[in-house]
Design a protein around this motif. Structure first.
Motif, short mmCIF file in Angstrom:
data_model
loop_
_atom_site.label_atom_id
_atom_site.label_comp_id
_atom_site.label_asym_id
_atom_site.label_seq_id
_atom_site.Cartn_x
_atom_site.Cartn_y
_atom_site.Cartn_z
N THR A 255 -0.73 -6.55 -3.20
CA THR A 255 0.39 -6.29 -4.04
C THR A 255 1.10 -4.69 -3.69
OG1 THR A 255 -1.65 -4.90 -4.96
CG2 THR A 255 -1.69 -6.98 -6.09
N GLU A 256 1.88 -4.79 -5.17
CA GLU A 256 2.38 -3.50 -4.87
C GLU A 256 2.28 -2.66 -5.94
OE1 GLU A 256 6.26 -3.73 -2.90
OE2 GLU A 256 7.29 -4.56 -5.35
N THR A 257 2.47 -1.59 -6.70
CA THR A 257 2.72 -0.83 -8.23
C THR A 257 3.71 0.19 -8.33
OG1 THR A 257 2.01 1.60 -7.07
CG2 THR A 257 0.16 -0.59 -7.98
N TRP B 24 3.25 -5.45 8.18
CA TRP B 24 2.17 -4.54 7.61
C TRP B 24 0.82 -4.73 8.57
CZ3 TRP B 24 3.35 -6.59 1.67
CH2 TRP B 24 4.68 -6.35 1.50
N GLU B 25 0.40 -3.18 8.40
CA GLU B 25 -0.90 -2.72 9.09
C GLU B 25 -2.43 -3.09 8.64
OE1 GLU B 25 -2.72 0.36 11.36
OE2 GLU B 25 -0.94 0.40 10.78
N PHE C 62 -3.41 -2.75 2.94
CA PHE C 62 -2.07 -3.42 4.05
C PHE C 62 -1.00 -2.02 4.26
CE2 PHE C 62 -3.57 -7.21 3.11
CZ PHE C 62 -3.78 -8.02 4.01
N PHE C 63 -0.94 -1.32 5.02
CA PHE C 63 0.28 -0.09 5.24
C PHE C 63 1.47 -0.91 6.21
CE2 PHE C 63 -3.65 3.13 7.08
CZ PHE C 63 -4.68 2.86 5.29
N LEU D 280 -5.33 -0.47 -2.99
CA LEU D 280 -3.79 0.86 -2.67
C LEU D 280 -2.98 1.19 -3.68
CD1 LEU D 280 -2.53 0.96 0.82
CD2 LEU D 280 -1.00 0.11 -0.56
N ALA D 281 -1.93 1.60 -3.86
CA ALA D 281 -0.98 1.84 -4.94
C ALA D 281 0.15 2.35 -4.23
CB ALA D 281 -1.28 2.71 -5.49
N THR D 282 1.06 1.85 -4.04
CA THR D 282 2.21 2.48 -3.10
C THR D 282 3.22 3.26 -4.46
OG1 THR D 282 3.47 -0.16 -3.83
CG2 THR D 282 2.79 0.27 -1.79
#
Length: 639
Positions: free
Chosen positions: A492-494, A572-573, A589-590, A614-616
């Motif tokens: 996911t991404e935010t 992505w790491e 995933f960084f 993790l929130a982007t």
């Protein structure tokens, strides 16, 4: 016997060895033995004690707190070996102080016969920096073939060491755990610096960043987000700016002096005269971090006072349970209704077959089931306590513990010694009982509305769920099915929307879910009027980037957040993140995108094991500024 309390940042081994060398008790002559305690070291320690009791000598047993079950045997062995012992027989123990005030890891009788020494590293930068620089001398610098480069990098290393030491006082926003950084790390890193400079034509910044950040200091760090903080400190500090008069912290005015113009003693004088007054910005934190630290300190003080006062409460309580009885009656009166799981299951059966709705229906059913478990425990224990106060039941230890917790406005289970434990069935929280109960009622209201027709909500209360990760998983399942993608290739991404009120939402965004109830710690998100260039993301208006906090606004709220399910990218790491519970974990995933700050999201301000996603978040300042500021999204406030 002499015992030493180990605090993070302190290692007494060097001092003991130094004293032994002066008095003739060394490893070389066999009169000094040092044993690091662990499994299998009991017999060697006892054998050495018997030998030195008869012949004389010093024995240092390190990390005795790891051998709690063996310590009574150590105590008896010392009694037998000290009876008529040689005059030079000395037993020295080192152990960490217990993590919490109610814990014990050393026998009281053993402590009573010991000479106790406690040495804790200072919390302020100036004392730490002065102490760190004093570990070296002019001779240390002269041994290196590049003395100017060595001086500049060594002073930076001392600053880094002082910052990571002092950052601990800001609690979980500083470090999520109390890491034992110590002078041994500093001195070893200085040795590594000298060896690398001797072997390289230039300063190998990248190599040193890795060795110091990932091996020496990073070897202590067990939390992935804390390791990132340590690495970013070195990325910001360990570069050619050391020799170009850069500031050690943005806006602090304390600059790296030119090593060609400074001798060893000049650096010591520079620390005393040029270092500004202590403040959070020296650590990269916002000024509000000091306010949060003071508030948390006051809460801890008053919590300890309440604990010392005992149970009862304000209604003339005490042993008769007057205050507790009033709280108990109030809670029973406000007890939420149970969820009718059979009816919900019948209603859910046809919806589970719908590809876009089934996973969300499962989440709702799981939440209602877990809420019923909690409500059953709460109602049962409160009713038992009511009968106990009325004389219909004998007061058990569980009832006594519940009465004490109610009298102290403490959520039952917060005290680990209590047998009545509501928190075992509940969500992670640091709230006192009164706001915790209000939160419970609000969560039940949210689930009641959702379970009424099991329709997927336009906006979900992300922090109002027992298991918020399940909502993210449901979202990824729906997207994976619609796009014919494997679930393990989804993440996911935010995106922060321009909506601040749940009534503004009128549709479910593409491949995503709108959520509310989140806060930001360490920074803030701009208001709608402050967003200069809104972005239309698949029909949902988003925009803004992380900005500095306002003074005295410790935990500002966030707008509605668009959590979007997307396919993983090969570059992505992946990073394993430990969660609460034995053997559990998650993967973040960084992206390493300079325009996106990868923010951890935690259930509470305690951080650490309460991580959930993790929130982007878009940023115009890169990641380093916000990493050092300890910026994170928080699902619950403390009040």
């Amino acid at each position: 016997v002499c015992s030493s309390d180990l605090f993070p940042g302190v290692d007494p081994t060097v001092w003991v060895e130094g004293a032994g060398n002066k008095l003739g008790f060394t490893m070389a002559n066999g009169k000094f033995v040092m044993i690091s305690m662990g499994q299998g070291q009991e017999k060697p320690a006892e054998s050495c004690m018997e030998r030195f009791g008869a012949e004389g000598g010093w024995i240092l047993l390190q990390n005795c707190h790891l051998m709690e079950k063996w310590l009574p045997a150590l105590e008896r062995k010392f009694e037998t070996t000290s009876d008529g012992a040689h005059k030079d027989y000395k037993l020295m123990l080192s152990a960490e102080a217990p993590g919490l005030s109610y814990q014990k890891n050393m026998p009281e009788s053993l402590m009573q016969v010991s000479i106790k020494v406690a040495n804790e590293a200072p919390a302020d930068i100036k004392s730490n920096l002065r102490r760190s620089w004093a570990e070296f001398d002019e001779h240390t610098i002269e041994r290196c073939s590049k003395p100017n480069e060595f001086k500049g990098c060594l002073f930076m290393l001392c600053w880094f060491h002082s910052v990571v030491q002092g950052r601990r006082r800001f609690g979980q926003q500083g470090w999520s755990r109390q890491y034992p950084f110590n002078t041994g790390d500093l001195k070893i890193c200085a040795d590594v610096l000298g060896q690398y400079l001797d072997a390289s034509p230039d300063v190998p910044y990248t190599d040193l960043q890795y060795v110091w950040g990932e091996i020496m200091y990073g070897g202590h760090v067990t939390d992935a987000w804390d390791r990132r903080t340590s690495s970013f400190y070195l990325e910001v500090l360990l570069n050619e700016g050391i020799f170009k008069n850069y500031e050690f912290a943005e806006g602090c005015g304390f600059r790296s002096p030119n090593p060609a113009d400074f001798q060893f003693n000049d650096y010591a004088q520079y620390i005393e005269t040029a270092l500004p007054v202590e403040s959070p910005p020296l650590f990269g934190l916002h000024m509000n971090a000091e306010l949060a630290y003071l508030v948390n300190f006051q809460v801890a003080v008053f919590s300890n006072i309440m604990a010392m006062m005992g149970g009862g409460g304000g209604d003339g309580g005490g042993d008769d349970g007057g205050g507790s009885a009033g709280v108990m009656a109030n809670l029973l009166e406000r007890m939420p209704d149970f969820f009718e799981l059979i009816g919900i299951g019948i209603m859910a059966k046809p919806l589970l077959e719908i590809e876009a709705e089934g996973p969300f229906v499962v989440v709702c059913m799981q939440e209602c089931k877990r809420m019923n478990y909690l409500l059953t425990e709460i109602k049962g224990t409160l009713q038992d306590l009511e009968k106990g106060f009325a004389g219909l039941l004998n007061m058990s230890q569980k009832m006594e513990d519940l009465s004490e917790a109610l009298g102290k406005n403490q959520t039952p289970g917060r005290n680990p010694f209590h047998t009545c434990n509501w928190e075992f069935y509940a969500w992670p929280s640091v709230k006192f009982l009164a706001p915790w109960w209000g939160n419970l009622v609000a969560r039940c209201g949210f689930l009641t509305n959702w379970s009424a027709d099991l329709a997927r909500p336009l906006v979900s209360w992300f922090s109002g769920l027992f298991n918020s990760i399940a909502l993210i998983t449901a979202l990824m399942q729906v997207t994976a099915r619609s796009e014919s993608l494997p679930l393990d290739k989804m993440t996911t991404e935010t995106h922060c929307t321009l909506m601040w009120d749940i009534d503004e939402a009128d549709h479910n965004p593409k491949d995503g879910q709108l959520v509310y109830g989140l806060f930001m710690e360490g920074a803030r998100w701009p208001a709608k009027a402050e967003v200069e260039e809104p972005v239309d993301l698949d029909g949902t208006m988003t925009g803004g980037n992380i900005v500095e906090m306002k003074l005295k606004e410790v935990l500002p709220t966030m707008p509605l957040i668009y959590i979007k399910s997307i396919e993983l990218q090969a570059h992505w790491e992946p990073q394993s993140i430990a969660l609460g519970g034995k053997g559990s974990g998650a993967v973040a995933f960084f992206r390493h995108d300079i325009h996106s700050y990868e923010s951890p999201t935690y259930t509470t301000t305690f951080r650490g094991p309460t991580y959930c996603m993790l929130a982007t978040l878009h940023t115009a300042h890169g990641q380093a500024k916000w990493v050092l500021a300890g910026v994170a999204l928080i699902c619950q406030s403390d009040d």
